[in-house]
Motif scaffolding. Sequence first.
Motif, PDB file in Angstrom:
ATOM      1  N   GLN A   1      -2.622  -5.096   1.170  1.00  0.00           N
ATOM      2  CA  GLN A   1      -3.763  -4.601   1.939  1.00  0.00           C
ATOM      3  C   GLN A   1      -3.708  -3.094   2.142  1.00  0.00           C
ATOM      4  O   GLN A   1      -4.743  -2.442   2.261  1.00  0.00           O
TER       5      GLN A   1
ATOM      6  N   CYS B   1      -8.839 -10.181   5.252  1.00  0.00           N
ATOM      7  CA  CYS B   1      -8.420 -10.639   6.581  1.00  0.00           C
ATOM      8  C   CYS B   1      -9.058 -11.981   6.939  1.00  0.00           C
ATOM      9  O   CYS B   1      -8.546 -12.702   7.801  1.00  0.00           O
TER      10      CYS B   1
ATOM     11  N   ASP C   1      -6.191 -14.810   8.591  1.00  0.00           N
ATOM     12  CA  ASP C   1      -6.289 -14.930  10.045  1.00  0.00           C
ATOM     13  C   ASP C   1      -5.207 -15.871  10.566  1.00  0.00           C
ATOM     14  O   ASP C   1      -5.161 -17.054  10.213  1.00  0.00           O
TER      15      ASP C   1
ATOM     16  N   VAL D   1     -11.507  -7.312  11.933  1.00  0.00           N
ATOM     17  CA  VAL D   1     -10.133  -6.801  11.877  1.00  0.00           C
ATOM     18  C   VAL D   1      -9.731  -6.218  13.223  1.00  0.00           C
ATOM     19  O   VAL D   1      -8.609  -6.403  13.693  1.00  0.00           O
TER      20      VAL D   1
END
Length: 418
Positions: free
Chosen positions: A34, A46, A50, A370
């Motif tokens: 990322q 994301c 999660d 995010v």
Amino acid sequence: RIVFRPNPYSENDNRVDCAAAEPLHPSVLRPNVQEMLPNRLSNLLCIVTDKDQESCEVEPQILVATLISFNMLESKIRNLCSKTSGRAPLLKHMIESLGRMGDNDDGAGSVGEKFRSLSAILRTLLLPSGINLRNLVWHGFLATVPRKWLALNVCLMLSLEEADLDSRDIDEPSSDTVTQSDAARSSLERVAKLSMHEGTRSMMEYGQVMMESDDGLLHHRLVESVSSIVPVSHRSLLRVAVHRYARHYPVCFAAISSLIIEHSLRLLWCEENRKPEDMIALRGYDRYYVTLDGHGQRDKHDIVLMPYLSTEDADGSQVLPENRLVQRLGGSALAFLSDLFTSPHGPNIRSAVTHGIWDDFLYEELGRMVEDNADDTSGELRGVAFALLASLDLLSFANEASSFPPRLQKLIRPAFSY
């Protein structure tokens, strides 16, 4: 393999019971991946990393991320072809245009070779002459998709970005006269106009009441009541749409709920009009399937919300039999759905998300996910979510045991459609 670690579940593991399943280990990405990605792609991933999602949400969330990744991929192609929004050429024409970029630089490893290779992959992935995966996902035929397709889309976007940077000294794209913000603003103005119309305003207020109810009532109203109409394959996706996105992320909710509404209506349309062959997308390259809005192609196939079918007799003459779905759902229900999805003067919700008009709103929502910031949504976009919640409940019209308020049914009148 570049993007993800090995899948902690096999692709044949169709778990539904959250209580019985083990939680997904959150570290599904390769180390530091990322950090190497642009913000939009990092925010997109994301969705599938999660830590709070339950295992029964894993497959639907992969579908959601893949759905949005196709939107990003098409937007990247459109921008490379100097079409920022609105009436862009057909995707196949833009992919052909990509294949011609950098033609003056033709050596091994050249920009031209990169674009030709990417164009060939994109044709195979996205177009009916290939596997047509973008349309299969966006039109609701698939409720799950293997994670590798999401990874492929991420890699394709990175490759297009790299080729674009390499080509800057070779091909300088021209600017488009219609800006993204102009198209988005116009679309939201149409949403605002919906709220000025008594019938549609009442529907949106009804959706708002559902939105502001407690989770138990919202679950019963939408997930349980409507599930008799939504196919079994899409019910987990419906749960995720309602509980994860409806309240705070209206553009993402619009993307997911639109495909659920489209496929549910398609199955009802096929049942009522005795066209079982249109239930699946296994059609020839020169054939089209029935869709919700027919964006750019509505002269070539049936639209589930139109009052008549567009077919041909054996002798080639046009015949217009009535769409029997109108009798099943009622003209007022189809008028409301037409205002949202098909009217040239309406917001055209599905195509606004799919074809990039709402890109800025979509990327802003991904950023808020995010940051865990759920409190910054415009009134018009919340109105879209209210209207879509009411639309999902409208599907219960197809069920004889529908509890949709008769008072509202009488109020609905076309705002844009006729």
